[in-house]
Design a protein around this motif. Sequence first.
Motif, PDB file in Angstrom:
ATOM      1  N   UNK A  91      -7.367 126.604  -0.868  1.00  0.00           N
ATOM      2  CA  UNK A  91      -6.996 127.314  -2.083  1.00  0.00           C
ATOM      3  C   UNK A  91      -5.742 126.660  -2.646  1.00  0.00           C
ATOM      4  N   UNK A  92      -5.781 126.333  -3.917  1.00  0.00           N
ATOM      5  CA  UNK A  92      -4.640 125.674  -4.559  1.00  0.00           C
ATOM      6  C   UNK A  92      -3.573 126.689  -4.941  1.00  0.00           C
ATOM      7  N   UNK A  93      -2.324 126.236  -4.934  1.00  0.00           N
ATOM      8  CA  UNK A  93      -1.247 127.095  -5.416  1.00  0.00           C
ATOM      9  C   UNK A  93      -1.363 127.207  -6.934  1.00  0.00           C
ATOM     10  N   UNK A 132      -1.628 121.860 -12.594  1.00  0.00           N
ATOM     11  CA  UNK A 132      -1.668 120.393 -12.657  1.00  0.00           C
ATOM     12  C   UNK A 132      -3.107 119.903 -12.724  1.00  0.00           C
ATOM     13  N   UNK A 133      -3.985 120.435 -11.868  1.00  0.00           N
ATOM     14  CA  UNK A 133      -5.376 120.002 -11.867  1.00  0.00           C
ATOM     15  C   UNK A 133      -6.063 120.365 -13.183  1.00  0.00           C
ATOM     16  N   UNK A 173      -8.424 118.308 -18.278  1.00  0.00           N
ATOM     17  CA  UNK A 173      -8.412 118.171 -19.733  1.00  0.00           C
ATOM     18  C   UNK A 173      -8.212 116.730 -20.166  1.00  0.00           C
ATOM     19  N   UNK A 174      -7.314 116.029 -19.489  1.00  0.00           N
ATOM     20  CA  UNK A 174      -7.061 114.627 -19.820  1.00  0.00           C
ATOM     21  C   UNK A 174      -8.266 113.756 -19.480  1.00  0.00           C
ATOM     22  N   UNK A 175      -8.926 114.037 -18.362  1.00  0.00           N
ATOM     23  CA  UNK A 175     -10.126 113.291 -17.993  1.00  0.00           C
ATOM     24  C   UNK A 175     -11.217 113.501 -19.042  1.00  0.00           C
ATOM     25  N   UNK A 222      -6.755 111.462  -9.534  1.00  0.00           N
ATOM     26  CA  UNK A 222      -5.365 111.450 -10.000  1.00  0.00           C
ATOM     27  C   UNK A 222      -4.549 112.554  -9.341  1.00  0.00           C
ATOM     28  N   UNK A 223      -5.158 113.707  -9.149  1.00  0.00           N
ATOM     29  CA  UNK A 223      -4.491 114.828  -8.491  1.00  0.00           C
ATOM     30  C   UNK A 223      -4.141 114.456  -7.053  1.00  0.00           C
TER      31      UNK A 223
END
Length: 125
Positions: free
Chosen positions: A18-20, A26-27, A32-34, A66-67
Amino acid sequence: MITTEDIMEIALCFTDRTLTEGETAVLTTLCGEANRLWESRLRDELDPEDFRGMYCLACAYTALGNFNDGMGAGEPAPVSFRLGEFSVNRGSGTTVVRRSLQAQAEALMAPFTTDGDFAFLEVVG
């Protein structure tokens, strides 16, 4: 229309924990950038909706690479030695993962993108 949330949903399938809240933010930004990156590389006659699954997966791979690379930036790079022809490899494992994910994304999108690697160069002489 494919949204950042569509890509994020796929990207989260590949996380092993589970991500913070900060990591999720950030992801999400990277997704969105991808999306913008891949959309800018599409051939003019194509719409991402025409191959939605592969498009979202390629975007997710790009964002995750990238993450992962960014999250591992503070870790010490592993060092390896070889005695035969003496070589030292200070490559980071996170960079290998990023390159692998990017290669997979490139392979998925190859039929749908313009070939940005080809150019005619003038040779003087």
